[in-house]
Scaffold this motif. Sequence first.
Motif, PDB file in Angstrom:
ATOM      1  N   LEU A  64       0.566  -0.936  -0.217  1.00 23.21           N
ATOM      2  CA  LEU A  64       0.338  -0.123  -0.171  1.00 23.21           C
ATOM      3  C   LEU A  64       0.732   1.790  -0.008  1.00 23.21           C
ATOM      4  O   LEU A  64       0.534   2.495  -0.778  1.00 23.21           O
ATOM      5  CB  LEU A  64      -1.096   0.034   1.349  1.00 23.21           C
ATOM      6  N   GLU A  65       1.692   1.169   0.500  1.00 26.27           N
ATOM      7  CA  GLU A  65       2.389   2.380   1.049  1.00 26.27           C
ATOM      8  C   GLU A  65       3.703   2.844  -0.615  1.00 26.27           C
ATOM      9  O   GLU A  65       3.360   4.069  -0.995  1.00 26.27           O
ATOM     10  CB  GLU A  65       3.668   2.318   1.686  1.00 26.27           C
ATOM     11  N   ASP A  66       3.710   1.896  -1.193  1.00 24.02           N
ATOM     12  CA  ASP A  66       4.749   1.886  -2.410  1.00 24.02           C
ATOM     13  C   ASP A  66       3.648   2.136  -3.348  1.00 24.02           C
ATOM     14  O   ASP A  66       3.527   2.987  -4.591  1.00 24.02           O
ATOM     15  CB  ASP A  66       5.331   0.694  -3.032  1.00 24.02           C
ATOM     16  N   LEU A  67       1.965   1.772  -3.737  1.00 29.73           N
ATOM     17  CA  LEU A  67       1.461   2.549  -3.741  1.00 29.73           C
ATOM     18  C   LEU A  67       0.720   3.710  -4.348  1.00 29.73           C
ATOM     19  O   LEU A  67       1.074   4.428  -4.633  1.00 29.73           O
ATOM     20  CB  LEU A  67      -0.241   1.916  -3.874  1.00 29.73           C
ATOM     21  N   ILE A  68       0.883   3.732  -2.897  1.00 30.53           N
ATOM     22  CA  ILE A  68       0.851   5.925  -2.448  1.00 30.53           C
ATOM     23  C   ILE A  68       2.135   6.369  -3.157  1.00 30.53           C
ATOM     24  O   ILE A  68       1.601   7.796  -3.533  1.00 30.53           O
ATOM     25  CB  ILE A  68       0.423   6.076  -0.883  1.00 30.53           C
TER      26      ILE A  68
END
Length: 110
Positions: A64-68
């Motif tokens: 999720l952090e990478d996508l954000i």
Amino acid sequence: MAELFGKMNEFQQKMQEAKEEAAAIEVHAEVGGGMVKVTANGNRQITRLKIERDVIDPDDSDMLEDLIIAGVNKALADAERASAEKMQEVARNMIPGGGLPGMDLSKFGL
């Protein structure tokens, strides 16, 4: 000389108007197949962030952090590009031929 100052004042006014118009630009970026959606404005500010529930996994916060991060970076790059295009359009319309001979206006976003 007075005419030159008048033209410079007009140029500054039009550039300010262009900055205001550029600020009103909205760009939308999607990553992860649309699981994360980011909206930014021409001032390169994030104005909206939408995260689909399916991508929220408490055991995999790294994804999720990478996508954000990817979504924010894409939105900011798109906003920068759209803002620069707007400023260039204004410069082309104000100055015949889109510039002044021998002057590099790139430092001004043109």
